[in-house]
Design an enzyme around this catalytic site. Sequence first.
Site, PDB file in Angstrom:
ATOM      1  N   LEU A  31     -13.543   2.578   9.527  1.00 57.54           N
ATOM      2  CA  LEU A  31     -13.882   2.415  10.947  1.00 57.54           C
ATOM      3  C   LEU A  31     -15.112   3.231  11.328  1.00 57.54           C
ATOM      4  O   LEU A  31     -15.420   4.241  10.666  1.00 57.54           O
ATOM      5  CB  LEU A  31     -12.710   2.884  11.809  1.00 57.54           C
ATOM      6  CG  LEU A  31     -11.422   2.064  11.757  1.00 57.54           C
ATOM      7  CD1 LEU A  31     -10.304   2.807  12.499  1.00 57.54           C
ATOM      8  CD2 LEU A  31     -11.638   0.677  12.367  1.00 57.54           C
ATOM      9  N   SER A  32     -15.740   2.851  12.403  1.00 59.52           N
ATOM     10  CA  SER A  32     -16.822   3.667  12.963  1.00 59.52           C
ATOM     11  C   SER A  32     -16.227   5.030  13.347  1.00 59.52           C
ATOM     12  O   SER A  32     -15.142   5.093  13.921  1.00 59.52           O
ATOM     13  CB  SER A  32     -17.364   2.947  14.207  1.00 59.52           C
ATOM     14  OG  SER A  32     -18.350   3.736  14.807  1.00 59.52           O
ATOM     15  N   GLY A  33     -16.898   6.083  12.970  1.00 57.27           N
ATOM     16  CA  GLY A  33     -16.403   7.428  13.289  1.00 57.27           C
ATOM     17  C   GLY A  33     -15.419   7.982  12.277  1.00 57.27           C
ATOM     18  O   GLY A  33     -14.940   9.112  12.412  1.00 57.27           O
ATOM     19  N   SER A  34     -15.115   7.199  11.231  1.00 59.10           N
ATOM     20  CA  SER A  34     -14.140   7.690  10.241  1.00 59.10           C
ATOM     21  C   SER A  34     -14.765   8.777   9.360  1.00 59.10           C
ATOM     22  O   SER A  34     -14.044   9.601   8.782  1.00 59.10           O
ATOM     23  CB  SER A  34     -13.614   6.534   9.378  1.00 59.10           C
ATOM     24  OG  SER A  34     -14.684   5.893   8.706  1.00 59.10           O
ATOM     25  N   GLY A  35     -16.097   8.790   9.235  1.00 53.21           N
ATOM     26  CA  GLY A  35     -16.754   9.833   8.446  1.00 53.21           C
ATOM     27  C   GLY A  35     -17.604   9.315   7.295  1.00 53.21           C
ATOM     28  O   GLY A  35     -18.042  10.090   6.442  1.00 53.21           O
ATOM     29  N   LYS A  36     -17.893   8.022   7.273  1.00 51.89           N
ATOM     30  CA  LYS A  36     -18.641   7.431   6.160  1.00 51.89           C
ATOM     31  C   LYS A  36     -20.016   8.086   6.004  1.00 51.89           C
ATOM     32  O   LYS A  36     -20.375   8.554   4.919  1.00 51.89           O
ATOM     33  CB  LYS A  36     -18.816   5.909   6.356  1.00 51.89           C
ATOM     34  CG  LYS A  36     -17.513   5.134   6.424  1.00 51.89           C
ATOM     35  CD  LYS A  36     -17.734   3.641   6.634  1.00 51.89           C
ATOM     36  CE  LYS A  36     -18.438   3.281   7.912  1.00 51.89           C
ATOM     37  NZ  LYS A  36     -17.739   3.679   9.155  1.00 51.89           N
ATOM     38  N   SER A  37     -20.798   8.096   7.094  1.00 56.65           N
ATOM     39  CA  SER A  37     -22.173   8.624   6.990  1.00 56.65           C
ATOM     40  C   SER A  37     -22.159  10.109   6.661  1.00 56.65           C
ATOM     41  O   SER A  37     -22.979  10.577   5.856  1.00 56.65           O
ATOM     42  CB  SER A  37     -22.935   8.407   8.300  1.00 56.65           C
ATOM     43  OG  SER A  37     -22.987   7.053   8.601  1.00 56.65           O
ATOM     44  N   SER A  80     -17.985  -2.658   6.729  1.00 57.95           N
ATOM     45  CA  SER A  80     -17.519  -3.768   5.882  1.00 57.95           C
ATOM     46  C   SER A  80     -16.037  -4.080   6.124  1.00 57.95           C
ATOM     47  O   SER A  80     -15.195  -3.784   5.280  1.00 57.95           O
ATOM     48  CB  SER A  80     -17.809  -3.517   4.404  1.00 57.95           C
ATOM     49  OG  SER A  80     -17.746  -2.169   4.016  1.00 57.95           O
TER      50      SER A  80
HETATM   51  P1  ADP Z   1     -19.099   6.757  10.420  1.00 58.27           P
HETATM   52  O1  ADP Z   1     -20.329   6.825   9.560  1.00 58.27           O
HETATM   53  O2  ADP Z   1     -17.874   6.371   9.658  1.00 58.27           O
HETATM   54  O3  ADP Z   1     -19.294   5.950  11.658  1.00 58.27           O
HETATM   55  P2  ADP Z   1     -19.754   9.481  11.078  1.00 58.27           P
HETATM   56  O4  ADP Z   1     -19.875  10.149   9.751  1.00 58.27           O
HETATM   57  O5  ADP Z   1     -21.012   9.050  11.774  1.00 58.27           O
HETATM   58  O6  ADP Z   1     -18.766   8.242  10.916  1.00 58.27           O
HETATM   59  O7  ADP Z   1     -18.947  10.399  12.071  1.00 58.27           O
HETATM   60  C1  ADP Z   1     -17.764  11.065  11.710  1.00 58.27           C
HETATM   61  C2  ADP Z   1     -17.571  12.266  12.640  1.00 58.27           C
HETATM   62  O8  ADP Z   1     -16.340  12.902  12.321  1.00 58.27           O
HETATM   63  C3  ADP Z   1     -18.679  13.294  12.447  1.00 58.27           C
HETATM   64  O9  ADP Z   1     -18.997  13.850  13.709  1.00 58.27           O
HETATM   65  C4  ADP Z   1     -18.004  14.345  11.536  1.00 58.27           C
HETATM   66  O10 ADP Z   1     -18.540  15.636  11.716  1.00 58.27           O
HETATM   67  C5  ADP Z   1     -16.559  14.272  12.035  1.00 58.27           C
HETATM   68  N1  ADP Z   1     -15.548  14.718  11.037  1.00 58.27           N
HETATM   69  C6  ADP Z   1     -14.544  15.597  11.289  1.00 58.27           C
HETATM   70  N2  ADP Z   1     -13.789  15.800  10.188  1.00 58.27           N
HETATM   71  C7  ADP Z   1     -14.324  15.045   9.197  1.00 58.27           C
HETATM   72  C8  ADP Z   1     -13.992  14.836   7.835  1.00 58.27           C
HETATM   73  N3  ADP Z   1     -12.951  15.465   7.251  1.00 58.27           N
HETATM   74  N4  ADP Z   1     -14.737  13.976   7.111  1.00 58.27           N
HETATM   75  C9  ADP Z   1     -15.789  13.337   7.700  1.00 58.27           C
HETATM   76  N5  ADP Z   1     -16.167  13.485   8.982  1.00 58.27           N
HETATM   77  C10 ADP Z   1     -15.442  14.338   9.738  1.00 58.27           C
END
Ligand code: ADP
Length: 208
Positions: A28-34, A101
């Site tokens: 999901l968006s915000g899951s931590g991929k980037s 994806s």
């Molecule tokens: P995505 O690319 O999936 O949309 P982002 O990486 O842009 O997600 O954002 C994930 C957010 O969650 C970031 O602000 C990151 O700092 C935070 N976060 C908190 N805990 C974690 C973790 N264990 N792994 C990855 N991101 C995390």
Amino acid sequence: MWQKTKVNRVARENLHEHKGAVVWFTGLSGSGKSTIAAELEWHLYRQGIHTYLLDGDNVRLGLNEDLGFSMRDREENIRRVGHLAKLFVDAGMVVIVAMISPLRKDREWVRSLFAQGEFIETFIDCPLDICIERDPKGLYKKALAGSIPDFTGISSPYEHPIHADLTIRTNQVRISEAVSTIETHLVAQIIPERSSQTLQKTHVLHQR
Ligand code: ADP
């Protein structure tokens, strides 16, 4: 027909001293991929591993700027990035792809482009309510207010992987643990003869 070249994949892999592979992040968006992708790339770079990070957002600024978020456009988005990743693997590189994806069939299609073990589907798993709470780009707020149509998890589906090679629960593990899990799996694939520990002690290019 694929035009054969004098310098081939094996030659390039020998030069790099590791094989090519794809680490494909879905979630999901915000899951931590980037976040994890960027950290993983930095770790690999410091070990002399040749990488390229294809972040979904970046690819949409150029190659895929003509695509939106309908299911058809998402499929095309993945088709193009899948082929791009395949070319990078042929270049003997490690490609990290960070893209929502959302559909299993699209991810399975990308997997079919690669040999066994070469495509590492990595599920960046995080419950929707936590992603909404994190909302790093303010997109959920807008999607919940109805100003972004076709937003994954809100108004567009996300299908969890069933047979992901790796699952990282970002509401349970730290970023550093996530990176280490992925790195161990990847290094066993691209440098089977060397453990990641040995590798870390050689090839250090830069200090942070
Ligand atoms: P995505 O690319 O999936 O949309 P982002 O990486 O842009 O997600 O954002 C994930 C957010 O969650 C970031 O602000 C990151 O700092 C935070 N976060 C908190 N805990 C974690 C973790 N264990 N792994 C990855 N991101 C995390």
